[in-house]
Design an enzyme around this catalytic site. Structure first.
Site, PDB file in Angstrom:
ATOM      1  N   GLU A  90      -5.665  -8.500  -1.290  1.00  0.00           N
ATOM      2  CA  GLU A  90      -6.411  -8.155  -0.093  1.00  0.00           C
ATOM      3  C   GLU A  90      -8.018  -7.770  -0.626  1.00  0.00           C
ATOM      4  O   GLU A  90      -8.216  -6.726  -1.345  1.00  0.00           O
ATOM      5  CB  GLU A  90      -5.860  -6.711   0.451  1.00  0.00           C
ATOM      6  CG  GLU A  90      -4.850  -6.919   1.625  1.00  0.00           C
ATOM      7  CD  GLU A  90      -4.497  -5.566   2.463  1.00  0.00           C
ATOM      8  OE1 GLU A  90      -5.457  -4.911   2.741  1.00  0.00           O
ATOM      9  OE2 GLU A  90      -3.332  -5.415   2.738  1.00  0.00           O
ATOM     10  N   GLU A 146       0.828  -1.149   0.053  1.00  0.00           N
ATOM     11  CA  GLU A 146       0.145   0.148  -0.083  1.00  0.00           C
ATOM     12  C   GLU A 146       0.796   1.296   0.176  1.00  0.00           C
ATOM     13  O   GLU A 146       0.641   2.105   0.893  1.00  0.00           O
ATOM     14  CB  GLU A 146      -0.939  -0.044   1.264  1.00  0.00           C
ATOM     15  CG  GLU A 146      -1.932  -1.089   1.106  1.00  0.00           C
ATOM     16  CD  GLU A 146      -3.245  -1.065   2.028  1.00  0.00           C
ATOM     17  OE1 GLU A 146      -3.126  -0.100   2.952  1.00  0.00           O
ATOM     18  OE2 GLU A 146      -4.286  -1.729   1.895  1.00  0.00           O
TER      19      GLU A 146
END
Length: 341
Positions: A140, A15
């Site tokens: 995810e 991320e």
């Protein structure tokens, strides 16, 4: 250990567009290419290097990573993608167990969006990498609800209902249809956090298998199989939810060793539906079917009722001139195992 661990997959950051560095896409692409140089194969261990990919629909991020990779597959062999399903805003994502019929369909429509994201990111990757040397890793995904009342907000503990099960099955159907580009797909957590397979109870010591666990288990037959095209033809127009068409049934199928497995997600909250499974060119030598559902859309398992939502044999299946006729209960997930003649 006498021998080192094998490391088949290595993530180059996580991320990086947010909590992993707040970087620009071109900035991270250069760093990912640099760091990948030093993640080397050793002693027969081949590493798949995974660059930190886009958040949801940030297609510019994928474009930058594919441009910055140099020769496809040289610097990194995969890029990731993150997307979560919730019905409310980030600050109030919605309850895991208390929701309206409108929120039921909204969650499923947003789950179905995952396939659109895979397809659009894959289209960008195809432009730069038509030979598909770089895989897409959806590492995810899943539901993210408000934590259960009375629990620590930082632990992200949430219940898991029939709705979560169908969110998972919709993701699986989309993943199966894009197996040519999708290298890996990991639900975000497995135990006690977000959309988990297992919940534990600290008071009783009970270990509870969630509806999502059962969807994973019922899909195991698709592993190491060849994906088959599955076309769903419905007489009625699909429901439009959140600006997207949401057909009442989603399906995927695969085959291996003279068998086939068909997965059917029935999204209607209240009405059963009869479907015909038309194999087009093959005959059924034998079959068995299992169904996962509950008394309501919010049905879930607890230490006191650990099998309120658990797979059982589906008896309402009969031969049909084109294959099989199946009656799907409302809000249900069904798998049909076929022995092919």
């Amino acid at each position: 250990r006498d021998e080192p661990w094998k490391v088949p997959f290595f993530g180059i950051g996580n991320e990086t567009w947010g909590c992993g560095g707040n970087m620009r896409a071109d900035e991270y692409a250069a760093l990912a290419r640099q760091y990948s140089t030093f993640v080397r194969d050793h002693a027969g261990n081949t590493v798949t290097r995974i660059a930190a990919g886009a958040n949801i629909d940030d297609y510019d991020w994928t474009e930058a990573l594919m441009q910055g990779a140099g020769s496809p597959g040289f610097s990194y062999q995969a890029i990731s993608l993150h997307y979560y399903t919730h019905t409310g805003p980030w600050e109030d994502k919605g309850s895991a167990t208390e929701f309206s019929e409108e929120e039921w369909y909204l969650a499923l429509a947003r789950a179905a969006r995952a396939e659109e994201l895979v397809a659009r990111h894959a289209t960008i990757m195809d432009k730069h990498d038509p030979e598909k040397k770089v895989g897409l890793v959806f590492d995810e995904w899943g539901t993210w609800w408000n934590v259960e009342p009375g629990t620590n907000p930082g632990f992200l503990y949430q219940q898991n209902t029939v709705r979560d099960a169908l969110v998972a099955s919709l993701h699986f159907d989309g993943f199966h249809r894009h197996a040519d580009r999708l290298l890996m797909a990991n639900i975000a957590q497995t135990v006690n956090v977000l959309q988990a397979m297992i919940l534990t109870d600290p008071d009783s010591g009970a270990l509870v298998l969630t509806p999502t666990y059962h969807v994973f288990a019922m899909n195991k037959g698709h592993q190491d199989a060849a994906s088959l095209a599955a076309h769903v033809l419905l007489e009625e127009e699909p429901r439009v939810v959140d600006g997207r068409a949401l057909p009442a049934i989603s399906a995927s199928a695969s085959t291996k060793e003279g068998t086939a497995l068909v997965s059917l997600s029935h999204l209607d909250a209240s009405a059963p539906r009869t479907v015909v499974l038309d194999l087009r060119g093959r005959e059924v030598a034998g079959f068995s079917a299992r169904v996962l559902t509950g008394e309501g859309t919010a049905a879930h398992n607890t230490p006191e009722q650990p099998e309120a939502v658990a797979p059982v044999a589906l008896e309402d299946v009969r031969p049909h001139e084109r294959g099989l006729e199946i009656v799907l209960p409302p809000h249900s997930f069904t798998t049909v195992e076929l022995q092919l003649a």
